[in-house]
Scaffold this motif. Structure first.
Motif, PDB file in Angstrom:
ATOM      1  N   ARG A 102       2.516  10.327   0.363  1.00  0.00           N
ATOM      2  CA  ARG A 102       2.693  10.945  -0.938  1.00  0.00           C
ATOM      3  C   ARG A 102       2.946  12.433  -0.765  1.00  0.00           C
ATOM      4  N   ILE A 151       5.756   3.328  -0.901  1.00  0.00           N
ATOM      5  CA  ILE A 151       5.013   2.073  -0.831  1.00  0.00           C
ATOM      6  C   ILE A 151       5.571   1.211   0.294  1.00  0.00           C
ATOM      7  N   SER A 156       8.622   5.604  -5.031  1.00  0.00           N
ATOM      8  CA  SER A 156       8.171   5.684  -6.422  1.00  0.00           C
ATOM      9  C   SER A 156       8.166   7.156  -6.806  1.00  0.00           C
ATOM     10  N   LEU A 216      -5.018   3.589  -1.212  1.00  0.00           N
ATOM     11  CA  LEU A 216      -4.198   3.522  -2.422  1.00  0.00           C
ATOM     12  C   LEU A 216      -3.235   2.349  -2.332  1.00  0.00           C
ATOM     13  N   GLU A 267       5.765   8.857  -4.065  1.00  0.00           N
ATOM     14  CA  GLU A 267       4.864   8.024  -3.289  1.00  0.00           C
ATOM     15  C   GLU A 267       5.728   6.984  -2.586  1.00  0.00           C
ATOM     16  N   ALA A 297      -0.464  -0.600  -3.791  1.00  0.00           N
ATOM     17  CA  ALA A 297       0.679  -0.681  -4.691  1.00  0.00           C
ATOM     18  C   ALA A 297       0.178  -1.154  -6.064  1.00  0.00           C
ATOM     19  N   GLY A 352       0.615   2.119  -6.647  1.00  0.00           N
ATOM     20  CA  GLY A 352       0.386   3.544  -6.496  1.00  0.00           C
ATOM     21  C   GLY A 352      -0.096   4.197  -7.782  1.00  0.00           C
ATOM     22  N   SER A 353      -0.094   5.523  -7.769  1.00  0.00           N
ATOM     23  CA  SER A 353      -0.592   6.280  -8.924  1.00  0.00           C
ATOM     24  C   SER A 353       0.523   6.946  -9.731  1.00  0.00           C
ATOM     25  N   LYS A 393       0.839  -1.191   0.000  1.00  0.00           N
ATOM     26  CA  LYS A 393       0.000   0.000   0.000  1.00  0.00           C
ATOM     27  C   LYS A 393       0.879   1.247   0.000  1.00  0.00           C
ATOM     28  N   VAL A 394       0.366   2.303  -0.610  1.00  0.00           N
ATOM     29  CA  VAL A 394       1.019   3.604  -0.530  1.00  0.00           C
ATOM     30  C   VAL A 394       0.727   4.193   0.847  1.00  0.00           C
TER      31      VAL A 394
END
Length: 583
Positions: free
Chosen positions: A212, A219, A269, A573, A217, A575, A577-578, A208-209
């Protein structure tokens, strides 16, 4: 005086200059014509006043011509010794078809010419080393373009395939070329990448994130064991690549390997920057990247220290952060691992060919329009460095033989290009590559010089034998820069395959091996070759060795931490992520 890693004065070109410079940059694919011209002017002007060198070259040309004239007719009888052997890394003329006349004579003529030009471009008194390297490199590119292996009529393998298929291979080659041309013109992605989608086929290790900001981000991956090492692990990848190089498919994911072996793993990330990020600098990447991520990890695992890991330029960034944190007591870091990461850029290999004042100014002009450097432009330089494999072998395989190179997870990741903010890219090219400020103690963070010797922590450093980006002998220099003990592994493979090297993975990794030795501060051999001769040779992947080292440098095992992801718009959010999806 401003620190050398600050943004240079006069960064933006004059408005009147910009259209011409942008047109030249696009035409030359980001390579400065002035830089190349200066190199050839230096070479030619010194050659013209060196009659002894001219005489040597004339004599060499005559000898080579006589050798070939003796070889060509005798080659029809068989058993004739070659005039010249190809370089070990040159596999173009290895197939048996090239050992049969008249193709053997063509290959020998090309290799003799290549050898003569190597003599002509080097060893001229007065030519600067950088200009000699640039001129010799560009001449090799020109010669490789005219290799007999690149043309239908002079390549026996292509001729045989053409006869066997009734020219279907050439028709397929035209179709392949057309598809690639359309992809380039439309800024599309290579065919086959749709089979490897992040979050579906790659980057699927559960997590999971947890944080951010505008740059990263963070993770956190789900634990896979009942107990984990007490000290969590923070991985900082390079910002010129998307992080999932370290979490490809489940078969070759370093992240999965770590969590299944009892490590709590956090991964940075990086955001793919856009025009609004043009003024982000290298120290912003330290502050909002490494330092921000470390604060979050320590808030999730309070009162524990962290195993920090950096890959490529992420490793360089981590080394800067580790030196800055050295004065903190207790030190928030437990160990530092650097993967294919340089800290001394004096000898960056052939990548240094693209690092001089003219070239950097040219790149700055190119970035000034949009505020960033497109990753595709960076990829062009890497392709030139290894053009035999990345350019000309593709021409023969796909456009002349009509074959298709199968898409792999690694190739799909490589096509997922990233961008670099203009200011940051300029700062690291000037400060790190051109001036070598980090190794020489001039690089500054918050106004204070960064001293790598302040890093007293245990270091695990991995270099790769075939690395064109971070040559292993440059990576080795960490021994004399850092103040802590260094465990150094030199593994087979290149910059990516040498790192993505699972113990039980695809056949591509089956021949893996590495050399390993640990040295106390100041005790490593000064000459990398002496280290190589004395280091222990091991078979297989270096991953288990590293896992054992990490476990040895951990205090105890504990129950895994809880995993509470970042909630955005009412949804946690997960993994990967966005930021990974930002093109």
């Amino acid at each position: 005086m401003a620190p050398s890693n600050s943004r240079p004065d006069g960064y933006a070109p004059a408005p009147m200059d910009l259209p011409l410079k942008l047109w030249l940059a696009r035409l030359a694919h980001g390579i400065s014509p002035a830089s190349v011209s200066l190199a050839y002017a230096d070479w030619l002007s010194h050659l013209l006043v060196a009659p002894s060198k001219q005489a040597d070259l004339a004599a060499s040309a005559l000898r080579k011509a006589m050798l070939w004239l003796q070889y060509a007719p005798h080659s029809w009888r068989g058993g004739c010794p070659l005039c010249v052997e190809p370089l070990p890394q040159d596999k173009r003329f290895s197939p048996q078809e090239w050992h049969v006349p008249p193709f053997s004579a063509l290959a020998q003529a090309f290799l003799l010419q290549q050898q003569w030009w190597a003599e002509a471009m080097t060893g001229i008194r007065g030519v600067s080393k950088h200009h000699e390297d640039v001129a010799a490199f560009t001449m090799r590119q020109w010669l490789d373009m005219w290799s007999p292996s690149n043309f239908v009529a002079t390549n026996p393998q292509v001729l045989r395939e053409t006869l066997a298929t009734g020219s279907i291979n050439l028709a397929n080659g035209v179709a392949n070329w057309w598809r690639d041309a359309l992809s380039v013109l439309s800024d599309g992605k290579p065919r086959g990448v749709e089979q490897f989608r992040p979050g579906h086929d790659m980057a699927v290790t559960p997590g999971k994130v947890v944080f951010r900001n505008r740059l990263i981000e963070l993770i956190q991956y789900e634990p896979a064991t009942a107990e984990v090492d007490a000290e969590p692990m923070l991985i900082v990848p390079s910002w010129i690549m998307k992080y999932y190089i370290l979490d490809l498919t489940p078969d070759d994911s370093l992240v999965k390997y770590l969590v299944t072996h009892g490590h709590t793993v956090f991964m940075v990330s990086w955001k793919n920057p856009d025009t609004s990020d043009r003024n982000l600098g290298l120290n912003d990447y330290v502050e909002f990247g490494v330092m921000a991520a470390l604060d979050v990890v320590r808030s999730i695992r309070p009162r524990t220290r962290v195993h920090a890991v950096g890959y490529c330029l992420g490793g360089t960034l981590l080394a800067i952060a580790a030196a800055v944190l050295a004065d903190e007591h207790p030190n928030p870091l437990m160990t530092v691992t650097l993967l294919a990461a340089e800290t001394d850029f004096k000898e960056p290999g052939e990548l240094g060919l693209f690092i001089d004042e003219s070239q950097i100014s040219f790149v700055e002009d190119l970035m000034s329009e949009r505020g960033y450097l497109d990753g595709r432009q960076m990829a062009g330089a890497f392709q030139l460095i290894n053009s035999k494999d990345l350019v000309w072998s593709k021409l023969v395989h796909e456009y002349l033989m009509g074959a298709r190179t199968p898409m792999t997870a690694l190739r799909a990741w490589n096509a997922d290009a990233t961008r670099m903010p203009a200011r940051m890219h300029s700062e690291y090219l000037r400060g790190l590559y051109l001036h070598n400020d980090l190794a020489e103690g001039r690089y500054r963070v918050a106004g204070q010089p960064v001293r790598l010797a302040d890093i007293k922590l245990p270091l695990f450093v991995v270099a790769t034998e075939g690395d064109h980006v971070s040559p292993w002998k440059s990576v080795y220099k960490i021994h004399r820069l850092a103040g802590g003990p260094v465990s150094f592994a030199l593994t087979s493979g290149g910059h990516n395959v040498g790192i993505v090297n699972p113990p039980a993975g695809p056949a591509a990794y089956s021949q893996a091996g590495y050399r390993f030795a640990s040295c106390k501060p100041g005790k490593a051999p000064a000459n990398p070759q002496d280290w190589l001769d004395a280091a222990e040779q091991r078979t297989g992947s270096w991953w288990p060795c590293w896992h054992e080292w990490l476990h040895k440098h951990s205090s105890q095992t504990v129950k895994p931490p809880t995993l509470d992801g970042l909630v955005l718009d009412g949804t946690t959010l997960a993994a990967p992520g966005s930021y990974i999806y930002l093109d």
